[in-house]
Design a protein around this motif. Structure first.
Motif, short mmCIF file in Angstrom:
data_model
loop_
_atom_site.label_atom_id
_atom_site.label_comp_id
_atom_site.label_asym_id
_atom_site.label_seq_id
_atom_site.Cartn_x
_atom_site.Cartn_y
_atom_site.Cartn_z
N MET A 206 0.84 -1.19 0.00
CA MET A 206 0.00 0.00 0.00
C MET A 206 0.88 1.25 0.00
O MET A 206 2.01 1.21 0.49
N LEU A 207 0.35 2.34 -0.52
CA LEU A 207 0.96 3.65 -0.31
C LEU A 207 0.31 4.29 0.91
O LEU A 207 -0.91 4.28 1.06
N TYR A 208 1.14 4.84 1.77
CA TYR A 208 0.66 5.61 2.93
C TYR A 208 1.13 7.04 2.74
O TYR A 208 2.33 7.29 2.60
N ILE B 71 1.05 -1.77 -6.16
CA ILE B 71 0.31 -1.23 -5.02
C ILE B 71 -1.17 -1.64 -5.12
O ILE B 71 -1.79 -1.56 -6.18
N SER B 72 -1.75 -2.05 -3.98
CA SER B 72 -3.17 -2.47 -3.96
C SER B 72 -4.10 -1.31 -3.66
O SER B 72 -5.20 -1.24 -4.21
N PHE B 73 -3.71 -0.40 -2.76
CA PHE B 73 -4.54 0.77 -2.47
C PHE B 73 -3.72 1.81 -1.72
O PHE B 73 -2.58 1.56 -1.34
N ILE B 74 -4.31 2.99 -1.56
CA ILE B 74 -3.67 4.12 -0.88
C ILE B 74 -4.32 4.32 0.48
O ILE B 74 -5.53 4.20 0.63
N LEU B 75 -3.51 4.67 1.45
CA LEU B 75 -3.98 5.12 2.76
C LEU B 75 -3.63 6.59 2.89
O LEU B 75 -2.45 6.95 2.87
N SER B 76 -4.62 7.46 3.00
CA SER B 76 -4.40 8.90 3.13
C SER B 76 -4.83 9.35 4.51
O SER B 76 -6.01 9.24 4.87
#
Length: 502
Positions: free
Chosen positions: A153-155, A206-211
């Motif tokens: 994931m992107l954080y 990447i599967s999803f972003i965490l913002s």
């Protein structure tokens, strides 16, 4: 318990600020990401004015209740027949699609918010989709799932589109957010897209972003559409239509309903609510994610949300909480003032619900803590009063630099100081994300707190890559400078040799 380092330098600075400006002032530095220096800038200004800035109908993908589901939200005009419908196919020509229908709610004046959930998604699959606006299908877009039990994931922290207002560019222009052009949002949306493109080029799986909150900057109330141009910039990034983003409600998102219209969050608990929405949660492979709206200071409700999440998904190997306010950070503007308002209440909850990692935003600096636990003592609880003051349980109001407030927030113990990572460790890791766009930066606090392992402020946009499987949580953090990435911290890993929880 290890005592915190002396904050005399920070307090002196706060006192000087109070004398000069009449309060505890939070201000960005002169540093920001000036997009006008990029060779693609001139083409972007044309696109912004003619296409992007008034297109409020961009779609947002959000993780579903579990890894087999995906949520969608988008605006459509309210003057036609609503068709909240998504078609999904494994074929690029949209042959043999599966149709998912949802619902609409009135959004800002003239628009509806469409919400649809797709289910039965398989791992390691490319899907093509189109969504409908008043009976008319969109162009075909795509998204890709990866392995559910081992993924990355992107954080990111505080994209805050529009926060560069007041800064001066290389072309002598002072950025603003009051006109219909909103040159600050134009600048920051360009940088947001650049960060995502850079991160995804380096990490294509990447599967999803965490913002961690503050997707936008302009504080407006209720259904006021004044921040829609900033949401248009946030949602216009190339990867947004192909990559789910799990967003936290930041203080700049909190007062306005547009957040809830743009993001279809799963397992909405209806707890911890402000105008923008409340707490939600979801499971993805071996991890449970609980996203708390810490602009609401009712921690009894946050505990209910955490309990509901754990009861729904009791056997995940990892528990990750994401909040906006940094209860353990190292930035000057929030980390020792309003950022710790909830520390005495939230720290024991992280112990009680066996939370492995807390992801934070708000303070526009980077830091990584040691593993922390509550000291198991009774401490006062606080409420946010205003940007200069805090209030206690009796309603007494005093400045953030007040000695009793600072002393009560010595409510933690340092459970582990090992560098590089911990195996079967006790305690919670607290991460603080710097700005993903460079729209706004803050200084580091003068003296590094004893709970902080590593911190950084290089005045460049940053992002982290989190890799997770049943046994390992690993995080790497990068800055983007001159179009290139550079690690600003060593890889940090949490490992579990016994993968089963409870």
């Amino acid at each position: 318990m290890k005592s915190r380092k002396n904050y005399a330098a920070a307090f002196i600075l706060a006192a000087i600020t109070a004398v000069l400006a009449g309060g505890y002032v939070y201000a960005a530095t002169e540093h920001f990401s000036d997009s006008t220096t990029d060779q693609a800038w001139d083409a972007w200004t044309q696109k912004w004015e003619t296409q992007v800035s008034r297109d409020y109908e961009k779609i947002a993908l959000t993780p579903g209740a579990d890894e087999t589901k995906l949520n969608f939200a988008w605006y459509s005009k309210a003057d036609g027949t609503a068709t909240p419908k998504i078609e999904i196919s494994k074929r690029s020509d949209m042959g043999q699609p599966v149709t998912f229908e949802g619902s609409t709610v009135p959004a800002i004046d003239g628009y509806l918010s469409n919400r649809v959930t797709a289910d039965s998604l398989a791992e390691n699959t490319t899907y093509y989709y189109r969504y409908y606006k008043n009976g008319v299908p969109s162009d075909t877009a795509s998204f890709k799932t990866h392995t559910f039990n081992s993924y990355s994931m992107l954080y990111v922290g505080d994209p805050q589109i529009g926060a560069s207002k007041g800064q001066s560019t290389s072309r002598g222009e002072k950025l603003e957010n009051k006109s219909e052009l909103n040159t600050a949002a134009r600048n920051d949306a360009f940088s947001w897209n650049k960060t995502l493109n850079t991160a995804m080029n380096a990490n294509p799986d990447i599967s999803f972003i965490l913002s961690a909150g503050d997707q936008i900057n302009k504080n407006v109330n209720g259904k006021d559409p004044g921040n829609e141009i900033e949401y248009a910039g946030f949602l216009n990034a190339d990867w947004i239509k192909s990559l789910p983003v799990s967003t936290t409600i930041g203080n700049h998102d909190s007062t306005n309903e547009s957040y809830s219209f743009h993001f279809n969050n799963p397992n909405d608990t209806q707890l911890g609510k402000t105008t923008a929405g409340g707490d939600y949660f979801y499971k993805y492979g071996p991890a449970l994610y609980v996203v708390l709206n810490t602009n609401n200071y009712n921690c009894a409700e946050h505990e209910q949300a955490m309990r509901q999440a754990v009861e729904t998904y009791p056997y995940t190997n990892w528990r990750i909480v994401m909040i906006h306010q940094d209860i353990y950070g190292s930035g000057l503007d929030h980390s020792d003032s309003d950022g710790i308002v909830l520390r005495t209440q939230l720290t024991p909850l992280m112990d009680k619900y066996d939370v492995d990692v807390v992801l934070q935003g708000h303070d526009h600096t980077y830091s990584r803590s040691y593993l922390l636990k509550s000291d198991s003592k009774t401490h006062s609880n606080y409420n946010f009063h205003d940007w200069d003051n805090v209030s206690d349980e009796e309603g007494n109001v005093f400045p953030y630099s007040d000695a009793s407030y600072q002393a009560q927030n010595n409510c933690y113990t340092i459970a582990n100081t090992m560098s590089g990572g911990v195996t079967n460790g006790d305690g919670t890791l607290y991460m603080e994300a710097n700005s993903a766009t460079g729209s706004k930066y803050y200084e580091l606090i003068p003296g590094k707190q004893d709970y902080i392992a590593v911190r950084n402020q290089n005045w460049n946009p940053t992002y982290s890559v989190i890799c997770i499987n049943s046994n390992t949580f690993a995080i790497d953090t990068y800055e983007i400078a001159a179009g290139k990435t550079r690690k600003i911290d060593d890889t940090y890993e949490l490992k579990k040799t016994n993968a089963s929880r409870r």
